[in-house]
Design an enzyme around this catalytic site. Sequence first.
Site, PDB file in Angstrom:
ATOM      1  N   GLN A  51       0.976  -1.050  -0.075  1.00 27.34           N
ATOM      2  CA  GLN A  51       0.041  -0.057  -0.042  1.00 27.34           C
ATOM      3  C   GLN A  51       0.820   1.358  -0.104  1.00 27.34           C
ATOM      4  O   GLN A  51       0.391   2.383  -0.216  1.00 27.34           O
ATOM      5  CB  GLN A  51      -1.022  -0.038   1.218  1.00 27.34           C
ATOM      6  N   LEU A  90      -7.647   1.620   3.179  1.00 26.79           N
ATOM      7  CA  LEU A  90      -7.106   2.896   2.883  1.00 26.79           C
ATOM      8  C   LEU A  90      -6.665   2.987   1.440  1.00 26.79           C
ATOM      9  O   LEU A  90      -6.312   4.194   1.161  1.00 26.79           O
ATOM     10  CB  LEU A  90      -5.765   3.015   3.860  1.00 26.79           C
ATOM     11  N   HIS A 131      -7.172  -9.513   5.800  1.00 30.16           N
ATOM     12  CA  HIS A 131      -7.202  -8.385   5.071  1.00 30.16           C
ATOM     13  C   HIS A 131      -5.814  -8.009   4.493  1.00 30.16           C
ATOM     14  O   HIS A 131      -5.545  -7.909   3.315  1.00 30.16           O
ATOM     15  CB  HIS A 131      -8.047  -7.304   5.565  1.00 30.16           C
ATOM     16  N   HIS A 135      -3.548  -8.675   1.173  1.00 33.17           N
ATOM     17  CA  HIS A 135      -2.732  -7.463   0.188  1.00 33.17           C
ATOM     18  C   HIS A 135      -1.168  -8.083  -0.277  1.00 33.17           C
ATOM     19  O   HIS A 135      -0.684  -7.868  -1.161  1.00 33.17           O
ATOM     20  CB  HIS A 135      -2.468  -6.402   1.283  1.00 33.17           C
TER      21      HIS A 135
HETATM   22 ZN    ZN Z   1      -6.457  -2.849   2.781  1.00 27.38          ZN
END
Ligand code: ZN
Length: 173
Positions: A51, A90, A131, A135
């Site tokens: 991320q 996010l 979760h 990713h």
């Molecule tokens: Zn996430």
Amino acid sequence: MATRTIIEQGDEALAKRCHPVTNFDERLWELLDDMHDTLEEAHGYGLAAPQVGILRRVCLVTASDGHIIELINPEILETAGEQEGYEGCLSVPGLYGWVKRPDWAKVRAQDRNGTFFEAEDVGMSARCFCHEIEHLDGHLFTERVQGRLYTEEELDAIQAAAEEKERKGRKKR
Ligand code: ZN
């Protein structure tokens, strides 16, 4: 320490399988420290390295007791139970979807020095383990959503309607 830019859905880095961490050195520690700052600034519950554009198997998860667990090369050992609820990310700002997850998860990972440990948690934290680790394999929660994604305003309206229904139901009894 510094914050890093959170990349959003559509960026190809979020669709890639991340590489295992082999060097537990200052570069990793700087990444972890920056991820803590980034997570705090974003008021998030968890954050994975992809991320912030780093394709390494590193993520942060907030435990039920409020402390943030650093997970390097994590894997899910065991899950149990089931929970359903709205989930967000996010990297998918302002959108939420209904996702089914286990209600308990046990993970094995390494800490920032490379030492293996196990952690287990329930509820939001179990959801977060699943979760964040997804990713690291290039998957987003949006692939698991039942129905469509909702905006924050729509979610508020759904919640208000559910509370109103509950209030009326209580009056009748
Ligand atoms: Zn996430």
